[in-house]
Structures are given as structure tokens and as C-alpha cells.
Design a protein around this motif. Structure first.
Motif: not given
Length: 351
Positions: A14-20, A81-87, A89-91, A114-115
């Protein structure tokens, strides 16, 4: 709240849907990382070294306390930064070296805030293990190799690039290594680590899993600091060989353009310094004079005629099969000629 973990195979699916997110230090990330990962380091290179030294000299508790001091100042920035990336991405998945404290602490913090973040079980070591295992699987396939050879400057890389763009199963070993193979091979490039090279090789072999053969450039067993896997060397030694003949002066011009010594003087001088131990007078003095005068065309001519070409001629004698020779005056001719040879070798079998 229990920390959620994900296995490496599930992550890749599922890598294309990730914030890794890779939270290791910049040097660790640069050496080797999962493709597509973004580096948000908890520690700088110096900070990681400091914490590691504390761990060895004073124990884990002192190291943890210093680690908390360092990271606490960075948490607001990391959160944003992580909150923005997570927004987007699906996961969201966070990893470190082996699925330890660095990724666990940040993933827990973000989840509490909450993220929802997952931790990669086993860290990047699990990915490295997968790459190693998959390369072993590919090594058992015993596909035939076609080897494109030629003296330095014969436009082999350009020919391979165009063949790849046309859909031929090219493995660009030099491109994956970030190195051209000779002492001067790193000039203007970014040499890759062994782990990064093997990761890129694995990706390319996955892309070519249905190809009936591989096309590679003739290389030694080592390209810069990268050592080729045995199955690549064996395939090259037993493969069909195509020898590119390209005019001498055209080779000199091609090398001048590719290495651009005017813009890479320091790197060229450093490489020549390493080469000097293999050279003898008066040849060494002639090269030194050409380099000092910045007569790079003469420098290349002398290197080819008196060093690289004789070494290459000696190397050719080691191959058991005779090469098919292809005389060209342009890359286009090279591509056309190689295609014609490939058609005679494999088209009947594919048809």
C-alpha cells in the motif's frame, strides 16, 4: 493506547497511499532508506553520535535522558510536519533502524495527539532482509545476459539509456551505483552505498520480472564502492557480448562532455592523485603537465592510449565467448545496431 504495527510486506503493498517517515539521522537516511520515505530525524548526525557515546560510556538511562532533552525541543515542529503529511495520506507509518525507541516514541506521541501513526515492525532492517531474500530469488532464475562492451567513452551508457526508454530490459548498473567504475568514475556523481545499490537493483529486477533476458554494460566486479552480486557477474561472463567500436577522438570528446573537468577540477585532481601509484615516468610527468596546463583533451587522450585502452584489451582476453563487433559513429547507430543483434538473438524465441 496500543501502538499499531505494520509488517514490511503489507507496507509495500500500500506504499502509494502512505506517508512514510524515516526518523533516523540524515547520514543513516542517506546511506539507505525505503524508497519514498521522508526523512524527519529525531537526532542530527552529531546528536546521534552523542547519545550513542553516552549509552556506551554511562549506560542507557543517561542516554535516554539526553535523548529526551534533544527531542523535546523538536516535538512541535515534528508534530506540524507529520500532521500535514498525514492529512494527504490514507495511512502514516514511522520507522527507524530496527523498530525501536525512536520510531515507537514518536508514533505513540503522534497517536496520543490525534494523528494515528503506525510503526514498521522491525524497522528498516526488515526491509533490508526482504531485499536480500528477493535478490537471492532473482539469482536463481538464470536468465541470459546481453553485455554491451566498449572502450571508455564509447557511448555505451547513452546507448543503454535509449534502449531502456524504448522498453528493452536494461539494468543500468552504473546508474544504480552512482559511479562509472574507474578511479575517475565518481566525478560529478553521487556514489551509492552497497545497501542503496542492492535496493535499486531489486526494484529494477521487479520491474523486469517478465523479461526474457537482461541487458547490462560490461563492468568489473566492483563499481566504485559497490560490489556486484555473484549472479550478475556470472551472467555477464556467460552472456552474449556486443562490442561497440567508436572513433578515438569522438571518445575523447564524449568523455570531456560527460566528466566536465572544467567544472569538476577538484574531483579530477583527487582522482588523479589516487591513480598516480599505478603510473610510471615519463608517462606520469606528461599527465601531470597536461593537468597543470588544464589541457584536459590531451590528458584524456594520453590516459586512454597508454593506460585505459591497454588495460581493457587485457580484460577482453578473459571472456570465453567472442563478442559481436558493432562499429558506429553515433548513439543512434549504436541503438539501431544493438536492436538488430537482439532481434537475431531473441526474436525467434519470443515469436
Amino acid at each position: 493506547m496500543d501502538l499499531k504495527q505494520i509488517e514490511i510486506n503489507d507496507l509495500l503493498a500500500i506504499q502509494h497511499k502512505l506517508a512514510l517517515i524515516d526518523v533516523r539521522s540524515p547520514l543513516e537516511y542517506e546511506e539507505f532508506h525505503i524508497p519514498g520515505a521522508i526523512n524527519l530525524p529525531l537526532f542530527s548526525n552529531d546528536e546521534r553520535a552523542e547519545v550513542g557515546t553516552l549509552y556506551k560510556q554511562k549506560g542507557p538511562e543517561e542516554a535516554k535522558e539526553r535523548g529526551v532533552e534533544i527531542v523535546s525541543h523538536k516535538l512541535p515542529s515534528l508534530y506540524k510536519k507529520i500532521k500535514a503529511l498525514a492529512a494527504e495520506a490514507e495511512q502514516t507509518v514511522i520507522y527507524c533502524w530496527r523498530g525501536g525507541m525512536r520510531s515507537k516514541s514518536l508514533a505513540n506521541f503522534m497517536t496520543v495527539m490525534g494523528v494515528m501513526c503506525w510503526q514498521l515492525r522491525g524497522g528498516i532492517r526488515s526491509f533490508r532482509k526482504l531485499v536480500t531474500e528477493q535478490l537471492h530469488v532473482f539469482s536463481q532464475e538464470k536468465k541470459p545476459f546481453v553485455v554491451i562492451e566498449g572502450y571508455t567513452g564509447s557511448r555505451k551508457t547513452d546507448i543503454l539509456k535509449q534502449l531502456s526508454e524504448k522498453g528493452y530490459p536494461v539494468i543500468d548498473l552504473e546508474g544504480l551505483a552512482g559511479h562509472r567504475g574507474s578511479i575517475f568514475g565518481s566525478v560529478g556523481l553521487n556514489p551509492q552505498s552497497q545497501k542503496a545499490f542492492e535496493c535499486g537493483l531489486w526494484q529494477r529486477l521487479c520491474d523486469l520480472k517478465d523479461a526474457p533476458y537482461y541487458i547490462v554494460e560490461g563492468e568489473s566486479k566492483r563499481i566504485g564502492r559497490v560490489v556486484l552480486p555473484p549472479f550478475i557477474n556470472e551472467g555477464k561472463a556467460q552472456g552474449e557480448r556486443i562490442m561497440i567500436d567508436y572513433p578515438f577522438q569522438a571518445r575523447v570528446e564524449a568523455i570531456l562532455k560527460e566528466y566536465n573537468p572544467e567544472e569538476n577540477k577538484a574531483a579530477v585532481n583527487e582522482a588523479f592523485w589516487h591513480l598516480q601509484k599505478y603510473l610510471r615516468q615519463p608517462f606520469l610527468g606528461e599527465l601531470e603537465a597536461a593537468l597543470q596546463n588544464e589541457d584536459y583533451a590531451l590528458f584524456i587522450e594520453q590516459l586512454l592510449e597508454h593506460y585505459y585502452d591497454p588495460r581493457y584489451q587485457h580484460q577482453l582476453k578473459k571472456y570465453p565467448k567472442e563478442a559481436k563487433r558493432l562499429s558506429i559513429t553515433s548513439v543512434a547507430e549504436g541503438v539501431e545496431g544493438v536492436e538488430a543483434i537482439l532481434n537475431t538473438l531473441y526474436a525467434p524465441a519470443l515469436g
